[in-house]
Design a protein around this motif. Structure first.
Motif, PDB file in Angstrom:
ATOM      1  N   MET A 176      29.176  39.038  40.300  1.00  0.00           N
ATOM      2  CA  MET A 176      30.216  39.872  41.717  1.00  0.00           C
ATOM      3  C   MET A 176      29.495  41.447  40.914  1.00  0.00           C
ATOM      4  SD  MET A 176      33.580  38.178  41.424  1.00  0.00           S
ATOM      5  CE  MET A 176      34.663  39.556  42.746  1.00  0.00           C
ATOM      6  N   THR A 177      29.838  42.627  41.988  1.00  0.00           N
ATOM      7  CA  THR A 177      29.201  44.171  41.856  1.00  0.00           C
ATOM      8  C   THR A 177      30.609  44.000  41.440  1.00  0.00           C
ATOM      9  OG1 THR A 177      27.693  43.298  43.741  1.00  0.00           O
ATOM     10  CG2 THR A 177      28.294  46.265  42.733  1.00  0.00           C
ATOM     11  N   LYS A 178      30.168  45.339  39.886  1.00  0.00           N
ATOM     12  CA  LYS A 178      31.402  45.564  39.291  1.00  0.00           C
ATOM     13  C   LYS A 178      31.608  47.597  39.239  1.00  0.00           C
ATOM     14  CE  LYS A 178      31.919  42.467  35.266  1.00  0.00           C
ATOM     15  NZ  LYS A 178      31.805  42.703  33.858  1.00  0.00           N
ATOM     16  N   VAL A 179      33.176  47.799  39.990  1.00  0.00           N
ATOM     17  CA  VAL A 179      32.804  49.082  40.324  1.00  0.00           C
ATOM     18  C   VAL A 179      33.887  49.736  39.920  1.00  0.00           C
ATOM     19  CG1 VAL A 179      33.290  50.344  42.898  1.00  0.00           C
ATOM     20  CG2 VAL A 179      32.447  48.508  42.737  1.00  0.00           C
ATOM     21  N   LEU A 180      33.631  51.129  39.592  1.00  0.00           N
ATOM     22  CA  LEU A 180      35.281  51.151  38.732  1.00  0.00           C
ATOM     23  C   LEU A 180      35.892  52.373  40.006  1.00  0.00           C
ATOM     24  CD1 LEU A 180      36.667  51.972  35.917  1.00  0.00           C
ATOM     25  CD2 LEU A 180      34.092  53.869  35.593  1.00  0.00           C
ATOM     26  N   LEU A 181      37.140  52.208  39.863  1.00  0.00           N
ATOM     27  CA  LEU A 181      37.374  52.954  40.564  1.00  0.00           C
ATOM     28  C   LEU A 181      38.676  53.955  39.699  1.00  0.00           C
ATOM     29  CD1 LEU A 181      39.336  51.344  43.495  1.00  0.00           C
ATOM     30  CD2 LEU A 181      37.208  52.744  43.485  1.00  0.00           C
ATOM     31  N   VAL A 182      38.024  55.636  39.355  1.00  0.00           N
ATOM     32  CA  VAL A 182      39.222  56.307  38.834  1.00  0.00           C
ATOM     33  C   VAL A 182      39.611  58.011  39.888  1.00  0.00           C
ATOM     34  CG1 VAL A 182      38.585  58.160  37.090  1.00  0.00           C
ATOM     35  CG2 VAL A 182      36.993  56.498  37.539  1.00  0.00           C
ATOM     36  N   ASP A 183      41.152  57.409  39.775  1.00  0.00           N
ATOM     37  CA  ASP A 183      41.981  58.104  40.619  1.00  0.00           C
ATOM     38  C   ASP A 183      43.341  58.235  40.182  1.00  0.00           C
ATOM     39  OD1 ASP A 183      43.394  59.727  42.731  1.00  0.00           O
ATOM     40  OD2 ASP A 183      41.615  58.919  44.302  1.00  0.00           O
ATOM     41  N   ASP A 184      44.248  58.855  40.246  1.00  0.00           N
ATOM     42  CA  ASP A 184      45.136  58.998  39.853  1.00  0.00           C
ATOM     43  C   ASP A 184      46.606  58.731  40.705  1.00  0.00           C
ATOM     44  OD1 ASP A 184      44.716  61.300  41.168  1.00  0.00           O
ATOM     45  OD2 ASP A 184      46.993  62.825  39.698  1.00  0.00           O
ATOM     46  N   ASP A 185      45.408  58.659  42.205  1.00  0.00           N
ATOM     47  CA  ASP A 185      46.695  58.468  43.242  1.00  0.00           C
ATOM     48  C   ASP A 185      46.832  56.716  42.946  1.00  0.00           C
ATOM     49  OD1 ASP A 185      47.968  57.287  46.151  1.00  0.00           O
ATOM     50  OD2 ASP A 185      47.309  58.889  46.479  1.00  0.00           O
ATOM     51  N   VAL A 186      47.728  56.177  42.949  1.00  0.00           N
ATOM     52  CA  VAL A 186      48.018  54.797  42.441  1.00  0.00           C
ATOM     53  C   VAL A 186      47.747  53.933  43.634  1.00  0.00           C
ATOM     54  CG1 VAL A 186      48.832  52.761  41.114  1.00  0.00           C
ATOM     55  CG2 VAL A 186      49.281  55.241  40.514  1.00  0.00           C
ATOM     56  N   GLU A 187      48.805  54.383  44.312  1.00  0.00           N
ATOM     57  CA  GLU A 187      49.636  53.994  45.964  1.00  0.00           C
ATOM     58  C   GLU A 187      47.323  54.245  47.143  1.00  0.00           C
ATOM     59  OE1 GLU A 187      51.745  53.613  49.870  1.00  0.00           O
ATOM     60  OE2 GLU A 187      51.822  55.293  47.802  1.00  0.00           O
ATOM     61  N   LEU A 188      47.270  54.753  46.797  1.00  0.00           N
ATOM     62  CA  LEU A 188      45.778  54.566  46.937  1.00  0.00           C
ATOM     63  C   LEU A 188      44.903  53.864  46.035  1.00  0.00           C
ATOM     64  CD1 LEU A 188      43.395  55.682  49.721  1.00  0.00           C
ATOM     65  CD2 LEU A 188      42.589  57.448  47.855  1.00  0.00           C
ATOM     66  N   VAL A 189      44.992  53.950  45.381  1.00  0.00           N
ATOM     67  CA  VAL A 189      43.459  52.835  44.616  1.00  0.00           C
ATOM     68  C   VAL A 189      44.291  51.789  43.749  1.00  0.00           C
ATOM     69  CG1 VAL A 189      43.940  52.358  42.299  1.00  0.00           C
ATOM     70  CG2 VAL A 189      43.337  54.769  42.564  1.00  0.00           C
ATOM     71  N   ASP A 190      45.757  51.229  44.945  1.00  0.00           N
ATOM     72  CA  ASP A 190      45.798  49.611  44.957  1.00  0.00           C
ATOM     73  C   ASP A 190      45.292  49.290  46.391  1.00  0.00           C
ATOM     74  OD1 ASP A 190      46.977  49.336  42.459  1.00  0.00           O
ATOM     75  OD2 ASP A 190      49.006  49.744  43.447  1.00  0.00           O
ATOM     76  N   MET A 191      45.475  50.168  47.190  1.00  0.00           N
ATOM     77  CA  MET A 191      44.785  49.401  49.241  1.00  0.00           C
ATOM     78  C   MET A 191      43.585  49.726  48.772  1.00  0.00           C
ATOM     79  SD  MET A 191      45.140  51.537  52.052  1.00  0.00           S
ATOM     80  CE  MET A 191      44.441  53.258  51.704  1.00  0.00           C
ATOM     81  N   LEU A 192      42.740  50.354  48.372  1.00  0.00           N
ATOM     82  CA  LEU A 192      41.593  50.210  48.375  1.00  0.00           C
ATOM     83  C   LEU A 192      41.134  48.772  47.656  1.00  0.00           C
ATOM     84  CD1 LEU A 192      40.397  53.976  47.441  1.00  0.00           C
ATOM     85  CD2 LEU A 192      40.509  52.813  49.652  1.00  0.00           C
ATOM     86  N   LYS A 193      41.310  48.715  46.235  1.00  0.00           N
ATOM     87  CA  LYS A 193      41.437  48.225  45.425  1.00  0.00           C
ATOM     88  C   LYS A 193      41.627  46.602  46.108  1.00  0.00           C
ATOM     89  CE  LYS A 193      42.687  45.787  40.443  1.00  0.00           C
ATOM     90  NZ  LYS A 193      43.245  44.810  40.718  1.00  0.00           N
ATOM     91  N   GLU A 194      42.630  46.257  46.381  1.00  0.00           N
ATOM     92  CA  GLU A 194      42.631  45.251  47.717  1.00  0.00           C
ATOM     93  C   GLU A 194      41.682  44.995  48.725  1.00  0.00           C
ATOM     94  OE1 GLU A 194      45.847  42.565  50.444  1.00  0.00           O
ATOM     95  OE2 GLU A 194      46.322  45.185  49.006  1.00  0.00           O
ATOM     96  N   TYR A 195      41.030  45.946  48.924  1.00  0.00           N
ATOM     97  CA  TYR A 195      40.232  46.020  50.032  1.00  0.00           C
ATOM     98  C   TYR A 195      38.805  45.030  50.165  1.00  0.00           C
ATOM     99  CZ  TYR A 195      37.549  46.956  54.336  1.00  0.00           C
ATOM    100  OH  TYR A 195      36.014  46.980  55.740  1.00  0.00           O
ATOM    101  N   LEU A 196      38.440  45.758  48.692  1.00  0.00           N
ATOM    102  CA  LEU A 196      36.668  46.077  48.365  1.00  0.00           C
ATOM    103  C   LEU A 196      37.047  44.381  47.382  1.00  0.00           C
ATOM    104  CD1 LEU A 196      36.360  49.506  46.227  1.00  0.00           C
ATOM    105  CD2 LEU A 196      35.827  48.770  48.337  1.00  0.00           C
ATOM    106  N   GLU A 197      37.509  44.428  46.756  1.00  0.00           N
ATOM    107  CA  GLU A 197      37.626  42.747  45.888  1.00  0.00           C
ATOM    108  C   GLU A 197      38.014  41.900  47.483  1.00  0.00           C
ATOM    109  OE1 GLU A 197      40.471  42.892  42.097  1.00  0.00           O
ATOM    110  OE2 GLU A 197      41.383  42.541  44.049  1.00  0.00           O
ATOM    111  N   GLN A 198      38.171  41.748  48.168  1.00  0.00           N
ATOM    112  CA  GLN A 198      38.367  41.569  49.847  1.00  0.00           C
ATOM    113  C   GLN A 198      36.856  40.845  50.184  1.00  0.00           C
ATOM    114  OE1 GLN A 198      40.652  42.579  52.908  1.00  0.00           O
ATOM    115  NE2 GLN A 198      42.667  41.434  50.880  1.00  0.00           N
ATOM    116  N   GLU A 199      36.237  42.168  50.133  1.00  0.00           N
ATOM    117  CA  GLU A 199      34.870  42.854  50.222  1.00  0.00           C
ATOM    118  C   GLU A 199      33.839  42.069  48.758  1.00  0.00           C
ATOM    119  OE1 GLU A 199      32.729  44.776  53.328  1.00  0.00           O
ATOM    120  OE2 GLU A 199      34.958  43.650  53.130  1.00  0.00           O
ATOM    121  N   GLY A 200      34.325  41.242  48.199  1.00  0.00           N
ATOM    122  CA  GLY A 200      33.522  40.574  47.061  1.00  0.00           C
ATOM    123  C   GLY A 200      33.047  41.806  46.007  1.00  0.00           C
TER     124      GLY A 200
END
Length: 229
Positions: free
Chosen positions: A1-25
């Motif tokens: 799996m391709t490893k992506v690092l998300l760096v952002d202090d907006d926890v709610e946004l990061v959680d949303m992006l993380k969930e979607y990107l994990e579904q994308e593989g």
């Protein structure tokens, strides 16, 4: 799996992006300040970092600046919508592209795929496995290496993509539209200065021709050309 690092202090946004990107593989690691983001990015574990501009402990631009001292890993910046100054500064510091906040997970995923498409390309799929030589410039596309006059040149993934497009069309003008489509893997948007900023960076990193001119010349209202010396 391709490893992506998300760096952002907006926890709610990061959680949303993380969930979607994990579904994308993708395999996602998320941190919420620049200092932790820099430490993770320097670990060498990740294929790309998504980096917010405004963060505690270490601002995004300073994080990017320090990262570029040690690494050329792809970086996608998250900037405030309409903040052209941040976008241009990020590109000048070595970001590969940017996405304006608020952004949709789908748009972010598309930008990540576009940046990684060329960097993760298998050698067999590369357009020509042989060395490209134009004057003092030498490129090995399958290895993503560049030399100028015998010395290695460190380029970001987007800079390499754009230079390869110019090299394959050396002596001929390449439009900004074509450069954007083949180098950034997206159409050129209105008022988009990405290509121009990356070209400016390439000029600084590459040497000059025998007559002192830059090897990359602007063709007014048409695009750019890599000059054959």
């Amino acid at each position: 799996m391709t490893k992506v690092l998300l760096v952002d202090d907006d926890v709610e946004l990061v959680d949303m992006l993380k969930e979607y990107l994990e579904q994308e593989g993708y395999e996602i690691t998320a941190v919420h300040n620049g200092a932790d983001g820099l430490a993770q990015a320097n670990s060498g574990q990740f294929a790309i970092a998504v980096l917010d501009v405004m963060m505690p402990r270490l601002q995004g631009m300073e994080t990017l600046r320090q990262l570029r001292q040690r690494s050329q890993m792809p970086v996608l910046m998250l900037t405030a919508k309409g903040d052209d100054a941040d976008r241009i500064l990020g590109l000048e510091l070595g970001a590969d592209d940017y996405v304006s906040k608020p952004c949709t997970p789908r748009e972010l995923s598309a930008r990540i795929r576009a940046i990684l498409r060329r960097t993760q390309q298998a050698p067999a799929a590369a357009e020509g496995a042989s060395q490209l030589v134009i004057g003092k410039l030498a490129m090995w596309p399958e290895q993503r290496r560049v030399h100028w006059d015998g010395g290695a040149v460190a380029l970001t993934s987007t800079e390499f993509n754009l230079l390869e497009v110019l090299a394959r069309n050396a002596g001929h003008t390449v439009s900004k539209q074509e450069l954007s489509e083949k180098g950034l893997f997206r159409p050129l948007a209105r008022f988009d200065r990405n290509v121009d900023v990356h070209m400016s960076s390439l000029r600084h990193k590459l040497g000059t021709l025998s007559d002192g001119r830059s090897c990359i010349q602007t063709v007014h209202r048409q695009g750019y050309v890599l000059v054959k010396d």
